[in-house]
Write a protein that holds these residues in place. Sequence first.
Motif, PDB file in Angstrom:
ATOM      1  N   GLU A  91       0.881  -1.044  -0.123  1.00 51.55           N
ATOM      2  CA  GLU A  91      -0.010  -0.111   0.387  1.00 51.55           C
ATOM      3  C   GLU A  91       1.196   0.766  -0.051  1.00 51.55           C
ATOM      4  O   GLU A  91       0.448   2.435  -0.770  1.00 51.55           O
ATOM      5  N   LYS A 114      -0.383   5.250  -5.448  1.00 52.20           N
ATOM      6  CA  LYS A 114      -1.282   5.032  -5.549  1.00 52.20           C
ATOM      7  C   LYS A 114      -2.364   6.321  -4.398  1.00 52.20           C
ATOM      8  O   LYS A 114      -2.912   5.778  -3.613  1.00 52.20           O
ATOM      9  N   PRO A 132      -1.090   6.729  -1.180  1.00 58.41           N
ATOM     10  CA  PRO A 132      -1.917   5.846  -0.134  1.00 58.41           C
ATOM     11  C   PRO A 132      -2.077   6.673   1.047  1.00 58.41           C
ATOM     12  O   PRO A 132      -2.558   5.903   2.250  1.00 58.41           O
TER      13      PRO A 132
END
Length: 524
Positions: free
Chosen positions: A100, A341, A343
Amino acid sequence: MELGLQRLAALLAVCAAAVALSACGGGGGGGGGAFLPLAATPQPPAAPAAEDDAIVASSSVAGLCAAPRTGIDPDTGAAFIDRAGTSVDEKRWVRGWIDETYLWFDEVPTTLASKDYATPIAWFSVLKTPALTASGRAKDRFHFTQDTAAYRALSQGGVGVGYGLELAFLSASPPRDVRVAYTEPNSPAAQAGIVRGTRVLEIDGIDVASGSDTTKLNAGLAPAREGEAHSFKLRAPDGTERTLSLAAARVTRVPVQNVKTIATASGPVGYMQFNDHLATAEAALIAAVNQLQGAGIVDLVIDMRYNGGGLLDVASELASMVSSGGATSGAVFERLLFNSKNPFRLAPAQTTLPFHATSRGFSTPAGQALPRLGLSRVTVLAGPDTCSASESVINSLRGVGVTVNLVGGATCGKPYGFLPQDNCGTTYFAIQFQGVNNQGFGDYGDGFAPTCAVADDFDHALGDPAEARLAAALTFRSSGACPTAGSSKAELALRKSEAQGTPYLVRSPARESRLVVTGPPTQP
């Protein structure tokens, strides 16, 4: 795992490089150390074959611990979230968290199997990119873990168990050469009269230069608890030898030392030894700048040769105090670049740290206007142990047009950062962002090269104008020329090591860090 801003506020950091001897420790100052690359720790039997490597959301297994903690979490004031689980659960959390948040999550080898690694820490240690820098060093040489309670004590208060010795390994292989880089005031080492340049000859009767019992040598260098005593045979810079016993104690680091003014033909030059970006450094740096400002300095030398980093907000305060409001107003001190991403779900403005114009409240009341020296040029004494937040000071000042001359060796090269994360009593440190300056530059994975390459001088005290690096800085500022390098075999070897960015201090990786603990960046 989706982490909100409150979690981001907890800690953002750049982790440490592997120490020259593959050691994690405080060099006798605040933790353990090691003499030689230690043999791999014997691994207990692997996890059951039923263990699989399907990646799950880390939040779904967070706090599932083989040995749950009880009581109150000092970071939250609430009970620990730990509950009964297994080491397999902990490994699943590690793999999910890496997937992640890790900056290079898509470069982690997919052929690794968790069942081949006996513990969550062993599993974590291999979950990183295998890529190399331009010089051939590992791009990610910064992965590490630390016991959460020990990390909290060191990062928040600068307190650790040791002798107050900062040791430098000038030669890590036989014949080894281990010297004292500096001591902490009021520590056992300082009270024993041990000074910079002192050579460690024996520990508990074992020869340091060629002894093979590294277990006992390590035990002497890395006392595990207060009161633990070991015998040291030492040779002072003047050649005198003595044997004494040192007992480990709780040592509080003094981050700013030797603040002074040096008279030169063109005006007074300020000098300060700045060793750690700790919370206590805020008040000490403000006091130092006020002192130097009152002395009317025309130039400044900041000795950060042994400064591994720390609080990024303190680095921003220092950079602001060195420069002028005109140079830093509205400018970016450091912008954080995360993986694709995003995160932590941050908006662009939330990834930007400004140059602070007021105190942050770490060790002085918040909101007070910071004094400013208004310099357009500064000299930094640097070397391979100049890391993380220290490199941010250099990079950020250059980003707003301040000339930063480096005297010494190449810096360590840590433009990356992370959010340290506790799970089940272990704090994990994995790279999660890259920091760039106001001009968008942050590609210094092999460190900053020195303007003048000068070997570290262990024959003079830090702050002594005759000390080689400080003398070179004073010469360069007045003449624009670097002094002729020495040609002794020892100096040539040391300069080569420093030019390659090879650290020689033995200290905890947590002391080579970039931390943000004041929450989302705010405008100054």
